[in-house]
Design a protein around this motif. Structure first.
Motif, PDB file in Angstrom:
ATOM      1  N   VAL A 125       0.878  -1.164   0.000  1.00 34.31           N
ATOM      2  CA  VAL A 125       0.000   0.000   0.000  1.00 34.31           C
ATOM      3  C   VAL A 125       0.917   1.215   0.000  1.00 34.31           C
ATOM      4  CG1 VAL A 125      -1.934   1.148   1.101  1.00 34.31           C
ATOM      5  CG2 VAL A 125      -1.602  -1.318   1.431  1.00 34.31           C
ATOM      6  N   ALA A 126       0.824   2.016  -1.051  1.00 31.49           N
ATOM      7  CA  ALA A 126       1.734   3.150  -1.200  1.00 31.49           C
ATOM      8  C   ALA A 126       1.003   4.460  -0.979  1.00 31.49           C
ATOM      9  CB  ALA A 126       2.380   3.146  -2.581  1.00 31.49           C
ATOM     10  N   CYS A 127       1.685   5.400  -0.340  1.00 35.07           N
ATOM     11  CA  CYS A 127       1.179   6.749  -0.143  1.00 35.07           C
ATOM     12  C   CYS A 127       1.954   7.679  -1.072  1.00 35.07           C
ATOM     13  CB  CYS A 127       1.346   7.163   1.317  1.00 35.07           C
ATOM     14  SG  CYS A 127       0.795   8.853   1.650  1.00 35.07           S
ATOM     15  N   PHE A 128       1.227   8.405  -1.915  1.00 36.98           N
ATOM     16  CA  PHE A 128       1.840   9.259  -2.923  1.00 36.98           C
ATOM     17  C   PHE A 128       1.633  10.739  -2.596  1.00 36.98           C
ATOM     18  CE2 PHE A 128       1.092   5.281  -5.106  1.00 36.98           C
ATOM     19  CZ  PHE A 128       2.152   5.155  -5.998  1.00 36.98           C
ATOM     20  N   ASP A 129       2.696  11.496  -2.733  1.00 33.10           N
ATOM     21  CA  ASP A 129       2.637  12.952  -2.810  1.00 33.10           C
ATOM     22  C   ASP A 129       2.933  13.270  -4.272  1.00 33.10           C
ATOM     23  OD1 ASP A 129       3.005  15.661  -2.837  1.00 33.10           O
ATOM     24  OD2 ASP A 129       4.492  15.722  -1.242  1.00 33.10           O
ATOM     25  N   GLY A 130       1.891  13.445  -5.065  1.00 31.74           N
ATOM     26  CA  GLY A 130       2.077  13.546  -6.500  1.00 31.74           C
ATOM     27  C   GLY A 130       2.534  12.204  -7.041  1.00 31.74           C
ATOM     28  N   ALA A 131       3.660  12.191  -7.742  1.00 37.11           N
ATOM     29  CA  ALA A 131       4.202  10.940  -8.282  1.00 37.11           C
ATOM     30  C   ALA A 131       5.196  10.280  -7.329  1.00 37.11           C
ATOM     31  CB  ALA A 131       4.881  11.213  -9.622  1.00 37.11           C
ATOM     32  N   ARG A 132       5.503  10.945  -6.219  1.00 40.06           N
ATOM     33  CA  ARG A 132       6.527  10.451  -5.293  1.00 40.06           C
ATOM     34  C   ARG A 132       5.907   9.594  -4.205  1.00 40.06           C
ATOM     35  NH1 ARG A 132       9.166  13.944  -0.578  1.00 40.06           N
ATOM     36  NH2 ARG A 132      10.888  12.582   0.060  1.00 40.06           N
ATOM     37  N   ILE A 133       6.493   8.427  -3.954  1.00 46.41           N
ATOM     38  CA  ILE A 133       6.050   7.560  -2.869  1.00 46.41           C
ATOM     39  C   ILE A 133       6.717   8.033  -1.575  1.00 46.41           C
ATOM     40  CG2 ILE A 133       6.075   5.218  -1.931  1.00 46.41           C
ATOM     41  CD1 ILE A 133       5.865   4.149  -4.743  1.00 46.41           C
ATOM     42  N   VAL A 134       5.896   8.453  -0.617  1.00 45.53           N
ATOM     43  CA  VAL A 134       6.418   8.999   0.641  1.00 45.53           C
ATOM     44  C   VAL A 134       6.137   8.077   1.826  1.00 45.53           C
ATOM     45  CG1 VAL A 134       6.265  11.363  -0.189  1.00 45.53           C
ATOM     46  CG2 VAL A 134       4.306  10.351   1.027  1.00 45.53           C
ATOM     47  N   GLY A 135       5.416   6.981   1.580  1.00 47.51           N
ATOM     48  CA  GLY A 135       5.118   6.025   2.624  1.00 47.51           C
ATOM     49  C   GLY A 135       4.660   4.726   1.998  1.00 47.51           C
ATOM     50  N   ALA A 136       4.792   3.643   2.742  1.00 39.78           N
ATOM     51  CA  ALA A 136       4.356   2.346   2.233  1.00 39.78           C
ATOM     52  C   ALA A 136       4.114   1.395   3.395  1.00 39.78           C
ATOM     53  CB  ALA A 136       5.396   1.753   1.282  1.00 39.78           C
ATOM     54  N   ALA A 137       3.170   0.494   3.175  1.00 36.81           N
ATOM     55  CA  ALA A 137       2.906  -0.573   4.130  1.00 36.81           C
ATOM     56  C   ALA A 137       2.762  -1.859   3.333  1.00 36.81           C
ATOM     57  CB  ALA A 137       1.637  -0.292   4.933  1.00 36.81           C
ATOM     58  N   THR A 138       3.118  -2.978   3.944  1.00 29.73           N
ATOM     59  CA  THR A 138       3.139  -4.244   3.217  1.00 29.73           C
ATOM     60  C   THR A 138       2.349  -5.319   3.950  1.00 29.73           C
ATOM     61  OG1 THR A 138       5.148  -5.009   4.329  1.00 29.73           O
ATOM     62  CG2 THR A 138       5.437  -3.730   2.311  1.00 29.73           C
ATOM     63  N   ALA A 139       1.973  -6.325   3.186  1.00 33.60           N
ATOM     64  CA  ALA A 139       1.303  -7.494   3.745  1.00 33.60           C
ATOM     65  C   ALA A 139       1.558  -8.671   2.820  1.00 33.60           C
ATOM     66  CB  ALA A 139      -0.198  -7.258   3.892  1.00 33.60           C
ATOM     67  N   ALA A 140       1.621  -9.855   3.410  1.00 32.93           N
ATOM     68  CA  ALA A 140       1.798 -11.079   2.630  1.00 32.93           C
ATOM     69  C   ALA A 140       1.354 -12.259   3.487  1.00 32.93           C
ATOM     70  CB  ALA A 140       3.246 -11.251   2.191  1.00 32.93           C
ATOM     71  N   PRO A 141       1.021 -13.371   2.870  1.00 31.88           N
ATOM     72  CA  PRO A 141       0.683 -14.563   3.647  1.00 31.88           C
ATOM     73  C   PRO A 141       1.799 -14.911   4.637  1.00 31.88           C
ATOM     74  CG  PRO A 141       0.108 -14.894   1.346  1.00 31.88           C
ATOM     75  CD  PRO A 141       0.862 -13.596   1.420  1.00 31.88           C
ATOM     76  N   MET A 142       1.403 -15.308   5.837  1.00 32.37           N
ATOM     77  CA  MET A 142       2.382 -15.565   6.894  1.00 32.37           C
ATOM     78  C   MET A 142       3.419 -16.584   6.467  1.00 32.37           C
ATOM     79  SD  MET A 142       3.031 -14.557   9.961  1.00 32.37           S
ATOM     80  CE  MET A 142       4.119 -14.967  11.301  1.00 32.37           C
ATOM     81  N   GLU A 143       3.013 -17.576   5.691  1.00 32.14           N
ATOM     82  CA  GLU A 143       3.942 -18.627   5.305  1.00 32.14           C
ATOM     83  C   GLU A 143       4.999 -18.144   4.314  1.00 32.14           C
ATOM     84  OE1 GLU A 143       0.025 -19.373   3.037  1.00 32.14           O
ATOM     85  OE2 GLU A 143       0.689 -18.620   4.992  1.00 32.14           O
ATOM     86  N   ASP A 144       4.829 -16.945   3.767  1.00 28.82           N
ATOM     87  CA  ASP A 144       5.812 -16.390   2.838  1.00 28.82           C
ATOM     88  C   ASP A 144       6.865 -15.549   3.534  1.00 28.82           C
ATOM     89  OD1 ASP A 144       4.388 -17.599   0.848  1.00 28.82           O
ATOM     90  OD2 ASP A 144       3.521 -15.760   0.028  1.00 28.82           O
ATOM     91  N   HIS A 145       6.763 -15.412   4.860  1.00 25.40           N
ATOM     92  CA  HIS A 145       7.699 -14.565   5.585  1.00 25.40           C
ATOM     93  C   HIS A 145       8.820 -15.387   6.205  1.00 25.40           C
ATOM     94  CE1 HIS A 145       6.401 -10.361   5.445  1.00 25.40           C
ATOM     95  NE2 HIS A 145       5.221 -10.869   5.170  1.00 25.40           N
ATOM     96  N   ALA A 146       9.727 -14.693   6.861  1.00 24.30           N
ATOM     97  CA  ALA A 146      10.909 -15.329   7.445  1.00 24.30           C
ATOM     98  C   ALA A 146      10.506 -16.422   8.425  1.00 24.30           C
ATOM     99  CB  ALA A 146      11.769 -14.279   8.158  1.00 24.30           C
ATOM    100  N   ALA A 147      11.284 -17.496   8.407  1.00 27.41           N
ATOM    101  CA  ALA A 147      10.990 -18.632   9.276  1.00 27.41           C
ATOM    102  C   ALA A 147      10.997 -18.237  10.740  1.00 27.41           C
ATOM    103  CB  ALA A 147      11.990 -19.758   9.020  1.00 27.41           C
TER     104      ALA A 147
END
Length: 205
Positions: A65-87
């Motif tokens: 999920v990206a937060c844009f100020d115009g064309a510039r990304i100034v913030g971001a948040a992520t998500a993914a299935p738990m099994e795809d993350h670090a052990a």
């Protein structure tokens, strides 16, 4: 704020597929910048970050999920299935009998300081929780580093995000803690840090 001091209009939108991949260099840049501050005190490197964020492109159901100020990304948040993350993150859940396939894991939420206090954090949570529902996952989880109250780098007046998370319906689970290693600012080597997991069971529609 814009160059003339005008209040800019921010746009927050979810990214998947090619748009997600295109945003990964910005995510890496933001992680290095934002996590350098307390409580993470992260001495980031471009090489590590390039490798880390690549995992989101490799996860079929990942979201940025990206937060844009115009064309510039100034913030971001992520998500993914738990099994795809670090052990390291999956182990404490499996040990307690959680079903990983029911959990959407929120990896990070990073926003440049000058854009805070404008509702972006809520937009990040809203989009990721909607993604969890779309995937049929009933539990959302994230973790936060545990630093002692008397840590020498703790800024005066620092307030953790606990109240915000609690208002969103999340709660820390007693004893549900993982360890993750990184190099603190000024440190010669990586050290393991305790990471407290927070969970929310999404209400059924």
């Amino acid at each position: 704020m814009g160059a003339a001091g005008a209040r800019v209009i921010l746009e927050t939108r979810p990214l998947t597929g090619a748009a997600l991949t295109a945003a990964l260099p910005d995510l890496a840049r933001l992680r290095i910048t934002v996590f350098r501050a307390f409580p993470y005190l992260y001495e980031g490197s471009e090489d590590y970050e390039t490798s880390y964020v690549r995992a989101y492109a490799q996860s079929r159901n990942a979201l940025v999920v990206a937060c844009f100020d115009g064309a510039r990304i100034v913030g971001a948040a992520t998500a993914a299935p738990m099994e795809d993350h670090a052990a390291e993150f999956a182990v404490p859940f499996e040990a307690r009998g959680y079903r990983l396939s029911d959990i959407l894991y929120f990896g990070e939420s990073v926003l440049l300081p000058e854009y805070r206090g404008r509702g972006v954090g809520h937009a990040f949570f809203d989009a990721r929780e909607a993604h969890a529902r779309a995937l049929g996952r009933g539990t959302c989880a994230f973790c936060a580093v545990i630093r002692p109250p008397g840590h020498p780098a703790r800024p005066e007046g620092y307030r953790p995000h606990d109240r915000f998370w609690e208002k969103r319906g999340y709660a820390p689970v007693d004893g549900l803690i993982a360890e993750y290693s990184w190099r603190d600012i000024g440190a010669a080597e990586q050290t393991a840090k305790p990471m407290q997991f927070w969970l929310r069971r999404l209400p059924e529609a």
